[in-house]
Write a protein that holds these residues in place. Structure first.
Motif, PDB file in Angstrom:
ATOM      1  N   GLN A 508      55.684  38.771  30.975  1.00  0.00           N
ATOM      2  CA  GLN A 508      55.710  38.650  32.429  1.00  0.00           C
ATOM      3  C   GLN A 508      54.388  39.112  33.037  1.00  0.00           C
ATOM      4  N   GLU A 509      53.846  40.221  32.534  1.00  0.00           N
ATOM      5  CA  GLU A 509      52.581  40.712  33.069  1.00  0.00           C
ATOM      6  C   GLU A 509      51.438  39.739  32.801  1.00  0.00           C
ATOM      7  N   VAL A 510      51.405  39.161  31.579  1.00  0.00           N
ATOM      8  CA  VAL A 510      50.342  38.210  31.251  1.00  0.00           C
ATOM      9  C   VAL A 510      50.462  36.962  32.105  1.00  0.00           C
ATOM     10  N   SER A 511      51.688  36.448  32.251  1.00  0.00           N
ATOM     11  CA  SER A 511      51.867  35.222  33.044  1.00  0.00           C
ATOM     12  C   SER A 511      51.514  35.466  34.506  1.00  0.00           C
ATOM     13  N   MET A 512      51.829  36.673  35.018  1.00  0.00           N
ATOM     14  CA  MET A 512      51.478  36.962  36.404  1.00  0.00           C
ATOM     15  C   MET A 512      49.962  37.067  36.573  1.00  0.00           C
ATOM     16  N   SER A 513      49.265  37.553  35.524  1.00  0.00           N
ATOM     17  CA  SER A 513      47.806  37.690  35.633  1.00  0.00           C
ATOM     18  C   SER A 513      47.124  36.334  35.747  1.00  0.00           C
ATOM     19  N   LEU A 514      47.816  35.261  35.287  1.00  0.00           N
ATOM     20  CA  LEU A 514      47.222  33.931  35.393  1.00  0.00           C
ATOM     21  C   LEU A 514      47.049  33.504  36.849  1.00  0.00           C
ATOM     22  N   ARG A 515      47.855  34.086  37.735  1.00  0.00           N
ATOM     23  CA  ARG A 515      47.784  33.719  39.155  1.00  0.00           C
ATOM     24  C   ARG A 515      46.727  34.513  39.908  1.00  0.00           C
ATOM     25  N   MET A 516      46.107  35.488  39.223  1.00  0.00           N
ATOM     26  CA  MET A 516      45.195  36.380  39.919  1.00  0.00           C
ATOM     27  C   MET A 516      43.793  35.786  40.006  1.00  0.00           C
ATOM     28  N   VAL A 517      43.193  35.862  41.173  1.00  0.00           N
ATOM     29  CA  VAL A 517      41.824  35.391  41.389  1.00  0.00           C
ATOM     30  C   VAL A 517      41.075  36.455  42.188  1.00  0.00           C
ATOM     31  N   PRO A 518      39.751  36.579  42.013  1.00  0.00           N
ATOM     32  CA  PRO A 518      38.992  37.575  42.786  1.00  0.00           C
ATOM     33  C   PRO A 518      38.882  37.182  44.251  1.00  0.00           C
ATOM     34  N   VAL A 519      38.706  38.202  45.099  1.00  0.00           N
ATOM     35  CA  VAL A 519      38.597  37.961  46.543  1.00  0.00           C
ATOM     36  C   VAL A 519      37.168  37.629  46.935  1.00  0.00           C
ATOM     37  N   LYS A 520      36.289  37.468  45.956  1.00  0.00           N
ATOM     38  CA  LYS A 520      34.867  37.284  46.226  1.00  0.00           C
ATOM     39  C   LYS A 520      34.601  36.081  47.119  1.00  0.00           C
ATOM     40  N   ALA A 521      35.232  34.938  46.805  1.00  0.00           N
ATOM     41  CA  ALA A 521      34.962  33.723  47.580  1.00  0.00           C
ATOM     42  C   ALA A 521      35.359  33.909  49.045  1.00  0.00           C
ATOM     43  N   THR A 522      36.497  34.563  49.284  1.00  0.00           N
ATOM     44  CA  THR A 522      36.947  34.799  50.664  1.00  0.00           C
ATOM     45  C   THR A 522      35.989  35.737  51.388  1.00  0.00           C
ATOM     46  N   PHE A 523      35.534  36.784  50.710  1.00  0.00           N
ATOM     47  CA  PHE A 523      34.603  37.722  51.326  1.00  0.00           C
ATOM     48  C   PHE A 523      33.279  37.036  51.660  1.00  0.00           C
ATOM     49  N   GLN A 524      32.827  36.136  50.790  1.00  0.00           N
ATOM     50  CA  GLN A 524      31.554  35.464  51.036  1.00  0.00           C
ATOM     51  C   GLN A 524      31.614  34.605  52.300  1.00  0.00           C
ATOM     52  N   LYS A 525      32.756  33.971  52.546  1.00  0.00           N
ATOM     53  CA  LYS A 525      32.891  33.171  53.766  1.00  0.00           C
ATOM     54  C   LYS A 525      32.741  34.036  55.004  1.00  0.00           C
ATOM     55  N   MET A 526      33.175  35.286  54.917  1.00  0.00           N
ATOM     56  CA  MET A 526      33.077  36.165  56.069  1.00  0.00           C
ATOM     57  C   MET A 526      31.620  36.494  56.403  1.00  0.00           C
ATOM     58  N   GLY A 527      30.747  36.474  55.374  1.00  0.00           N
ATOM     59  CA  GLY A 527      29.328  36.711  55.637  1.00  0.00           C
ATOM     60  C   GLY A 527      28.744  35.680  56.573  1.00  0.00           C
ATOM     61  N   ARG A 528      29.084  34.423  56.341  1.00  0.00           N
ATOM     62  CA  ARG A 528      28.604  33.353  57.217  1.00  0.00           C
ATOM     63  C   ARG A 528      29.218  33.491  58.607  1.00  0.00           C
ATOM     64  N   LEU A 529      30.484  33.882  58.653  1.00  0.00           N
ATOM     65  CA  LEU A 529      31.156  34.046  59.949  1.00  0.00           C
ATOM     66  C   LEU A 529      30.465  35.121  60.779  1.00  0.00           C
ATOM     67  N   VAL A 530      30.165  36.260  60.160  1.00  0.00           N
ATOM     68  CA  VAL A 530      29.502  37.352  60.895  1.00  0.00           C
ATOM     69  C   VAL A 530      28.154  36.894  61.417  1.00  0.00           C
ATOM     70  N   ARG A 531      27.416  36.172  60.606  1.00  0.00           N
ATOM     71  CA  ARG A 531      26.098  35.707  61.034  1.00  0.00           C
ATOM     72  C   ARG A 531      26.208  34.803  62.250  1.00  0.00           C
ATOM     73  N   ASP A 532      27.117  33.821  62.195  1.00  0.00           N
ATOM     74  CA  ASP A 532      27.234  32.861  63.289  1.00  0.00           C
ATOM     75  C   ASP A 532      27.777  33.505  64.558  1.00  0.00           C
ATOM     76  N   VAL A 533      28.813  34.362  64.407  1.00  0.00           N
ATOM     77  CA  VAL A 533      29.418  34.985  65.585  1.00  0.00           C
ATOM     78  C   VAL A 533      28.444  35.958  66.240  1.00  0.00           C
ATOM     79  N   SER A 534      27.727  36.724  65.427  1.00  0.00           N
ATOM     80  CA  SER A 534      26.775  37.671  66.015  1.00  0.00           C
ATOM     81  C   SER A 534      25.656  36.946  66.740  1.00  0.00           C
TER      82      SER A 534
END
Length: 844
Positions: A508-534
Motif C-alpha cells: 500500500q505504501e509503495v503504490s501510494m508513493s506512485l501518486r506522489m509528485v514534487p511541488v516544484k513545478a507549482t512553485f515555479q509558476k508562482m515565480g512568474r506570477l509574482v513578477r507580473d503582479v509586482s
C-alpha cells in the motif's frame, strides 16, 4: 545603398555547395544573416520573409535535422533566386507581382506528421522544462539567481532547441536558438529577461495548439525572433559563431569520427549530475526505441523494402541521437548518427538493406543497448575500438561498400539476429580467467551499482492499481476480523496472517508513493506570477521558495495551484506596501514573499509569508460590524485574533479601499478556503501589524487513504482522522459540568471544552444525555477544540476513502466513507464541519 551585390554573392555561394559541405553551409548561413541585416533598412517584407525561411531550412541542414537535405538545399536556392528577382524588380520600379510567388508561398514546406506517441511524450515533459526556464529567467530578472543561473538557462534553452529540432518544429527551434544566441552574446550584460519569458509564453501557446492538432501551424513568431536577434547584435560581445555551434560536440551534427574515443579504453559516458532527471527519461525511452527497432528490422527481413519499417528504425535512431546530444553523450551520438545515415540512404534508395546490412543495423542496436546498460550501471561500457570498428563498417555500408564482416563472413562469428539484451559488438568473448580481470566490473558489483530507472505508466493504470490495492486492504481486514479466523488459536496461522498484513501495508505504501509528485513545478509558476503582479502594481517584490522537492499527492498538487495564486496576488497587492511607505516604516524598498513546503506530523505544510503591513484587525472588525457579523455591544477585544482573521475567508468579505484588476472583490480568499477544505486540509493565519502575514496550509499527503480512529456512537460507526485528535479519556463526574441546563462542558487540562454527542450533532440537534459508558475524544480544527462523546473506541487503523456516490447529497460534517473489516460502512468525519455544525445547533 543597394543590396543586389550581397544577394548575388549569396546566390553564387549556394550554387557551389552541396548538402554535406558543412563549412560552406555555415558560410552561406553567415552571408544570409548579413543580407537580412541589410534588409532591415529596406521595405521588402516578401524578400525578408523568404530569406528568413530559407535560413531556417539552412539551419536544419547544418544541424542534420532535416530528412532530405538535398531537397531543402534546392528550396533554399529557389528562395535566393526569388530574392534576386524581387530586389531587381524593386530597383527598376516594377511591381513585385511580375516576379511571381515565393517558393515558400507556392509550395509551403509542410511538416511531416510527427509520431503521435513521441509528440505526446514531449508535450507532457515540456511543461516542466518551460517551468524551469521561466523560473530561472524570473530569478535572473529579480536579481535573486544563483551564480550559475545564466549558464543553466542557456543550457535548458539549448536542450529545448534540440528537442524542437528532433520534432521538426522549425519556428520554435528558431526562437530557442535566437534566445540562446542572445544569452551567449550578452552574457552578464543581459539585465532584463522579458524576451525569454515571451519565448516561454509563445511555446506554451504553441504546445496547447499542437496538443489538439499535430500539424497545426505555429503562431506568428517573427516579431519576437527579430527582437531576440536585435538584442543579441546590440550587445558588446560578438554573437556566437554558427561554425562553432556546428562543431560543438554536444550537437548531433558532429562528425562521428570526432567523438571516437581512444582504442582499448571504455568510452566516456559521463553525464552532468544536474542532468540525472533527463538521463533517466532518456534511458527509459531509448530502451523502447531499441526494442521497436529490432522488431522492425526483423520484419524487414521478412518483407524487404517495407518503407514504414525503415522509417520506424530511422526515427528511433534520430530521436536517440537528438536527446543524447542534449546530454553530451558523444559515443551514443556518433553511433546513432552513422546508423541514421545508413537508414537515410536506404530510405532514399541509394542503398538496399539486404541481409548483411540488416545484420549491421542489428549490431548497432546491440551496441546501443550496451551503451544504455553501461549508463544504467549494469555493466562495463564498450571500448573505443569496438565502437570505432562498428561505426567504420556502418559508414562503408552507407557508401555501398560491403566488407567481410557485413557480408556475413566476419573474422569472428556474429549472430544474425542479436537480442536487445545481449552484449554489443558482436563477437563472443574469450573464456574468462578464474580470477577477476583488472579494469572490468564483476557481475555482483554491476548489479549493486545498477542505477534507478524510470518507466512511463498511464495515470489511469496507476490509479486503477491504487484502487485495487485499497480493495486488497479491505479484503485483508475482512479476513483478519472474521470470527472464524479470530477463533483460531494456531500460532502458525497468526504468524502467517501477520506476515500477509505487513506485506499488504508495504504494498500500500509503495503504490501510494506512485501518486506522489514534487511541488516544484507549482512553485515555479508562482515565480512568474509574482513578477507580473509586482510589475502591474508598481512594486518590487521578490519570491523566495523552499522545499521544492517535497512530494505530495498529484491530485493535491493540482488543486492547490488556484489557492496559491489568490494568496500570492493578495500578498503582492494588499500585503506589500509601496516603496515610499516601506521606506517610512524603515523597511527596504522591495518586499519579499516566502513560499515554503515541508513535512510535519504526517501532513504537508505549505506556507505563504510576506513582510508587508499585516492584516488590520480593527478594519476587519469594522467591516464585520457593518455586515452584521458582530454587534457593536459585543466586547471586541475578547474576540481572538484567529477568529477575526478567518473572517477574510467569508464570501464577498473585503477590506480593500478600491477594487483593482488583481484583487479587492472578496472572492479569492473564499475560493482558497473552499479548495483547501475540499482537500481535507486546513488553513491558519498569523499576522503582526507592520511585520507581515503568514498563511499556513496543512494538507494530507494523499487523498486515497487516511489514518483514523474508528468509534461507535449509538448504532453507527465513524472514522475520526487521527490528525484532528488530541486525546481520548473516560470522564469522571467531577470533570463534567452542565451550563445553563443546555450544554455540558468538560475540564481538560485546566480548561473547559464543550461536549457534543456525535450522533446527535450529525442529526442536527443537541443532547444533554449522559450515556453510562461515555467516552470523550478531544478534537481540534483551526484553533477550535471540543470533546466528542462516543460510546466505544473500536481502534485505530488505516482506511481507504470512498466517495458517497453521485446520488448522495452532501452531508455536513462528513467527508467520505470507508469499508471496515466486517464489511460495514463507516462515515469519515470532517472535524471542522462537525464543530461548526455543533456550535450553530448550540447557539440556536
Amino acid at each position: 545603398m543597394t543590396i543586389t551585390p550581397a544577394i548575388e554573392q549569396l546566390a553564387k555561394t549556394s550554387v557551389l555547395i552541396d548538402e554535406h559541405d558543412l563549412p560552406a553551409l555555415v558560410e552561406l548561413h553567415e552571408r544570409m544573416r548579413g543580407v537580412l541585416r541589410e534588409l532591415e533598412a529596406v521595405d521588402l517584407a516578401a524578400v525578408t520573409d523568404c530569406l528568413e525561411q530559407s535560413d531556417g531550412l539552412l539551419q536544419q541542414i547544418i544541424y542534420r535535422e532535416t530528412e532530405n537535405a538535398a531537397a531543402a538545399l534546392d528550396q533554399i536556392r529557389a528562395g535566393i533566386d526569388f530574392a534576386q528577382r524581387a530586389v531587381a524588380a524593386d530597383e527598376e520600379g516594377r511591381p513585385l507581382s511580375e516576379v511571381g510567388a515565393s517558393p515558400f508561398e507556392a509550395s509551403p514546406a509542410r511538416r511531416e506528421p510527427i509520431d503521435a506517441e513521441l509528440l505526446a511524450s514531449w508535450i507532457a515533459s515540456c511543461a516542466s522544462g518551460l517551468g524551469e526556464i521561466e523560473g530561472l529567467a524570473v530569478s535572473l530578472d529579480t536579481g535573486s539567481a544563483p551564480a550559475d543561473a545564466m549558464a543553466e538557462l542557456r543550457r535548458r534553452l539549448h536542450t529545448l532547441k534540440g528537442e524542437c529540432g528532433v520534432l521538426s518544429l522549425r519556428e520554435a527551434q528558431q526562437l530557442c536558438h535566437a534566445a540562446e544566441t542572445m544569452i551567449d552574446s550578452c552574457g552578464a550584460a543581459l539585465s532584463r529577461m522579458q524576451p525569454v519569458l515571451e519565448v516561454v509564453d509563445w511555446m506554451r501557446g504553441y504546445i496547447g495548439t499542437l496538443a489538439n492538432d499535430a500539424l497545426a501551424p505555429a503562431p506568428e513568431h517573427r516579431p519576437l525572433l527579430e527582437t531576440l536577434r536585435r538584442l543579441g547584435e546590440a550587445c558588446a560581445l560578438p554573437p556566437a559563431s554558427p561554425a562553432a555551434e556546428a562543431s560543438d560536440p554536444v550537437r548531433p551534427a558532429q562528425a562521428p569520427a570526432e567523438a571516437a574515443p581512444a582504442v582499448g579504453t571504455p568510452v566516456d559516458l559521463s553525464v552532468d549530475p544536474a542532468m540525472q532527471g533527463t538521463l533517466q527519461e532518456f534511458l527509459c525511452e531509448a530502451r523502447e526505441h531499441i526494442a521497436q527497432s529490432e522488431h522492425a528490422l526483423l520484419e524487414l527481413e521478412k518483407h524487404p523494402g517495407d518503407r514504414e519499417n525503415i522509417n520506424t528504425v530511422f526515427r528511433a535512431f534520430h530521436t536517440i541521437k537528438g536527446v543524447a546530444g542534449f546530454l553530451n553523450l558523444a559515443p551514443v551520438v556518433s553511433l546513432a548518427h552513422s546508423t541514421e545515415f545508413l537508414l537515410d540512404a536506404a530510405r532514399s534508395g541509394r542503398v538496399t538493406l539486404d541481409h548483411a546490412s540488416l545484420g549491421l543495423v542489428l549490431r548497432s542496436c546491440d551496441m546501443m543497448a550496451a551503451l544504455i546498460r553501461a549508463l544504467e550501471g549494469g555493466g562495463a561500457a564498450p571500448t573505443g575500438e569496438q565502437l570505432g570498428v562498428l561505426i567504420a563498417e556502418v559508414e562503408r555500408a552507407t557508401r555501398g561498400e560491403h566488407t567481410a564482416s557485413t557480408t556475413g563472413t566476419p573474422a569472428t562469428p556474429a549472430r544474425e539476429h542479436p537480442a536487445a539484451g545481449d552484449p554489443a559488438g558482436s563477437a563472443p568473448a574469450p573464456e574468462a580467467p578464474a580470477g577477476p580481470t583488472p579494469g572490468t566490473a564483476q557481475a555482483p558489483n554491476a548489479i549493486a551499482k545498477r542505477a534507478d530507472q524510470t518507466v512511463k505508466v498511464s495515470t489511469l493504470r496507476m490509479d486503477a492499481l491504487v484502487d485495487m490495492v485499497g480493495e486488497l486492504v479491505i479484503a485483508q481486514q475482512m479476513v483478519v476480523q472474521d470470527p472464524a479466523v479470530r477463533g483460531l488459536r494456531e500460532q502458525r496461522v497468526s504468524r502467517n496472517l501477520a506476515m500477509v498484513g505487513k506485506i499488504i501495508r508495504d504494498l500500500q505504501e509503495v503504490s501510494m508513493s506512485l501518486r506522489m509528485v514534487p511541488v516544484k513545478a507549482t512553485f515555479q509558476k508562482m515565480g512568474r506570477l509574482v513578477r507580473d503582479v509586482s510589475a502591474k502594481s508598481g512594486k518590487r517584490v521578490t519570491l523566495h521558495t523552499e522545499g521544492e522537492d517535497v512530494e505530495i499527492d498529484r491530485t493535491v498538487v493540482e488543486e492547490i495551484a488556484d489557492p496559491l495564486v489568490h494568496m500570492i496576488r493578495n500578498s503582492c497587492d494588499h500585503g506589500i506596501e509601496p516603496a515610499d511607505v516601506r521606506r517610512a516604516a524603515g523597511k527596504p524598498d522591495g518586499g519579499n514573499i516566502w513560499l515554503r513546503a515541508y513535512h510535519s506530523g504526517g501532513s504537508i505544510l505549505v506556507e505563504v509569508q510576506d513582510d508587508g503591513k499585516g492584516l488590520d484587525r480593527d478594519r476587519i472588525l469594522a467591516k464585520a460590524i457593518e455586515r452584521g457579523i458582530y454587534t457593536a455591544d459585543r466586547p471586541l477585544q475578547e474576540i481572538p485574533d484567529a477568529e477575526v482573521f478567518n473572517l477574510i475567508f467569508l464570501p464577498g468579505f473585503s477590506t480593500a479601499e478600491r477594487i483593482t484588476d488583481l484583487s479587492g472583490r472578496g472572492v479569492g480568499m473564499d475560493v482558497v478556503r473552499r479548495n483547501i477544505e475540499a482537500l481535507r486540509g486546513t488553513i491558519d493565519i498569523d499576522s503582526k501589524p507592520g511585520q507581515g502575514t503568514l498563511f499556513t496550509l496543512r494538507l494530507p499527503l494523499t487523498l486515497a487513504i487516511i489514518d483514523g480512529m474508528v468509534v461507535r456512537s449509538g448504532t453507527q460507526r465513524f472514522v475520526i482522522p487521527t490528525l484532528s485528535i488530541e486525546r481520548s479519556f473516560k470522564p469522571t463526574p467531577a470533570l463534567v459540568n452542565t451550563v445553563l441546563e443546555r450544554g455540558r462542558m468538560a475540564r481538560v487540562r485546566d480548561g473547559l471544552l464543550p461536549i457534543y454527542r456525535l450522533d446527535s450533532v450529525l442529526a442536527g440537534r443537541t443532547s444533554t444525555d449522559t450515556p453510562a459508558d461515555e467516552l470523550l475524544v478531544v478534537v481540534e480544527c483551526r484553533g477550535t477544540r471540543a470533546c466528542l462523546s462516543v460510546d466505544e473506541i473500536i481502534g485505530q487503523q488505516q482506511v481507504v476513502i470512498k466517495g458517497l456516490g453521485q446520488g448522495t447529497h452532501t452531508i455536513p460534517g462528513v467527508s467520505g466513507g470507508a469499508i471496515l473489516g466486517d464489511g460495514r460502512v463507516a462515515l469519515i468525519l470532517d472535524v471542522g464541519g462537525i464543530l461548526g455544525g455543533a456550535a450553530s445547533a448550540a447557539a440556536s
